[in-house]
Design a protein around this motif. Sequence first.
Motif, mmCIF file in Angstrom:
data_model
loop_
_atom_site.group_PDB
_atom_site.id
_atom_site.type_symbol
_atom_site.label_atom_id
_atom_site.label_comp_id
_atom_site.label_asym_id
_atom_site.label_seq_id
_atom_site.Cartn_x
_atom_site.Cartn_y
_atom_site.Cartn_z
ATOM 1 N N LEU A 165 16.951 -28.195 51.467
ATOM 2 C CA LEU A 165 17.565 -29.463 51.077
ATOM 3 C C LEU A 165 17.241 -30.588 52.059
ATOM 4 N N ASN A 166 16.397 -30.287 53.052
ATOM 5 C CA ASN A 166 16.008 -31.260 54.081
ATOM 6 C C ASN A 166 17.221 -31.837 54.814
ATOM 7 N N LEU A 167 18.190 -30.983 55.097
ATOM 8 C CA LEU A 167 19.370 -31.411 55.847
ATOM 9 C C LEU A 167 19.241 -30.988 57.299
ATOM 10 N N SER A 168 19.712 -31.830 58.192
ATOM 11 C CA SER A 168 19.794 -31.431 59.597
ATOM 12 C C SER A 168 21.071 -30.627 59.785
ATOM 13 N N GLN A 169 21.176 -29.953 60.913
ATOM 14 C CA GLN A 169 22.415 -29.223 61.203
ATOM 15 C C GLN A 169 23.594 -30.193 61.253
ATOM 16 N N GLY A 189 27.273 -27.741 66.641
ATOM 17 C CA GLY A 189 27.199 -26.529 67.468
ATOM 18 C C GLY A 189 27.604 -25.284 66.691
ATOM 19 N N TYR A 190 28.640 -25.423 65.862
ATOM 20 C CA TYR A 190 29.084 -24.274 65.069
ATOM 21 C C TYR A 190 27.995 -23.868 64.067
ATOM 22 N N ILE A 191 27.370 -24.857 63.406
ATOM 23 C CA ILE A 191 26.292 -24.571 62.451
ATOM 24 C C ILE A 191 25.143 -23.882 63.173
ATOM 25 N N SER A 192 24.810 -24.353 64.367
ATOM 26 C CA SER A 192 23.746 -23.731 65.157
ATOM 27 C C SER A 192 24.078 -22.277 65.482
ATOM 28 N N GLN A 193 25.307 -22.030 65.938
ATOM 29 C CA GLN A 193 25.718 -20.656 66.253
ATOM 30 C C GLN A 193 25.681 -19.778 65.001
ATOM 31 N N LEU A 194 26.112 -20.328 63.892
ATOM 32 C CA LEU A 194 26.123 -19.590 62.637
ATOM 33 C C LEU A 194 24.702 -19.222 62.207
ATOM 34 N N GLU A 195 23.791 -20.198 62.278
ATOM 35 C CA GLU A 195 22.411 -19.953 61.866
ATOM 36 C C GLU A 195 21.705 -18.957 62.782
ATOM 37 N N ASN A 196 22.148 -18.850 63.997
ATOM 38 C CA ASN A 196 21.560 -17.895 64.944
ATOM 39 C C ASN A 196 22.339 -16.584 64.999
ATOM 40 N N ASP A 197 23.242 -16.394 64.054
ATOM 41 C CA ASP A 197 24.068 -15.190 63.944
ATOM 42 C C ASP A 197 24.848 -14.884 65.216
ATOM 43 N N LEU A 198 25.306 -15.958 65.884
ATOM 44 C CA LEU A 198 26.131 -15.793 67.074
ATOM 45 C C LEU A 198 27.612 -15.824 66.733
ATOM 46 N N THR A 199 27.921 -16.230 65.512
ATOM 47 C CA THR A 199 29.310 -16.245 65.037
ATOM 48 C C THR A 199 29.299 -15.948 63.543
ATOM 49 N N SER A 200 30.438 -15.543 63.045
ATOM 50 C CA SER A 200 30.581 -15.276 61.603
ATOM 51 C C SER A 200 31.632 -16.210 61.033
ATOM 52 N N ALA A 252 28.409 -27.124 49.988
ATOM 53 C CA ALA A 252 27.604 -28.245 50.500
ATOM 54 C C ALA A 252 26.110 -27.999 50.297
ATOM 55 N N LEU A 253 25.724 -26.722 50.218
ATOM 56 C CA LEU A 253 24.324 -26.368 50.010
ATOM 57 C C LEU A 253 23.989 -26.157 48.524
ATOM 58 N N GLY A 254 24.966 -26.415 47.653
ATOM 59 C CA GLY A 254 24.722 -26.347 46.219
ATOM 60 C C GLY A 254 24.703 -24.944 45.634
ATOM 61 N N THR A 255 25.406 -24.023 46.262
ATOM 62 C CA THR A 255 25.455 -22.661 45.735
ATOM 63 C C THR A 255 26.863 -22.110 45.896
ATOM 64 N N ASP A 256 27.034 -20.832 45.601
ATOM 65 C CA ASP A 256 28.345 -20.204 45.741
ATOM 66 C C ASP A 256 28.173 -18.780 46.274
ATOM 67 N N LEU A 257 29.288 -18.109 46.483
ATOM 68 C CA LEU A 257 29.255 -16.765 47.078
ATOM 69 C C LEU A 257 28.444 -15.777 46.247
ATOM 70 N N SER A 258 28.663 -15.760 44.945
ATOM 71 C CA SER A 258 27.963 -14.760 44.131
ATOM 72 C C SER A 258 26.457 -14.969 44.163
ATOM 73 N N ALA A 315 26.915 -30.094 58.978
ATOM 74 C CA ALA A 315 28.204 -30.028 59.678
ATOM 75 C C ALA A 315 29.136 -31.136 59.188
ATOM 76 N N ASP A 316 28.614 -32.349 59.052
ATOM 77 C CA ASP A 316 29.424 -33.475 58.565
ATOM 78 C C ASP A 316 29.963 -33.213 57.155
ATOM 79 N N ARG A 317 29.132 -32.667 56.304
ATOM 80 C CA ARG A 317 29.556 -32.398 54.928
ATOM 81 C C ARG A 317 30.666 -31.351 54.865
ATOM 82 N N CYS A 318 30.712 -30.483 55.875
ATOM 83 C CA CYS A 318 31.683 -29.380 55.862
ATOM 84 C C CYS A 318 32.824 -29.591 56.849
#
Length: 177
Positions: A14-18, A30-41, A53-59, A22-25
């Motif tokens: 979607l050409n979004l920066s971290q 920093g949290y988005i960065s940790q999440l993308e690097n699997d440092l947090t769940s 925010a990414l246009g999808t859902d859990l399923s 983060a702003d949309r959510c």
Amino acid sequence: MEIGNKIKRLRLQLNLSQAELADRCELTKGYISQLENDLTSPSISTLCDILSALGTDLSEFFKREDDHRIVFSDDDFIEKHENGMLLKWIIPNAQKNEMEPVLVELLSGASTSVDFPHEGEEFGYVLEGKICIELGKNKYVCKKGETFYYTADKSHSIVNNGKSGAKFLWISTPPNF
């Protein structure tokens, strides 16, 4: 499953920066960065917000990618030989789809069985030889490189009256083979 890596791929598509994600959510970059690097769940609630925010859902996010297989090879095909005809179902389990492609080979003098009127449409592309489409009381010749298309509201069959074999791709919707 690497949740972080999949979130990152979706964000980049979607050409979004971290920071933008983060702003949309209402989260921090920093949290988005940790999440993308699997440092947090994330919690389920947070994950739902991010996916929204990414246009999808859990399923959709957790759907196995092989559930929507795109490419099939000869190993996947199912063959049936009968009365001078070879049928190859080239998409496994296509009867559950909206259309069903079959590769058909007819020896000289062979024909498909008569298919009685039904709902739907049929399309074909002749790869080799020449065939005759018998549709109701009418007959139509279709040669290599030509296509055919008809509604299946009349009895129909395909005959190879030629001196050599014929091969064609036959697609029926809804599945009928």
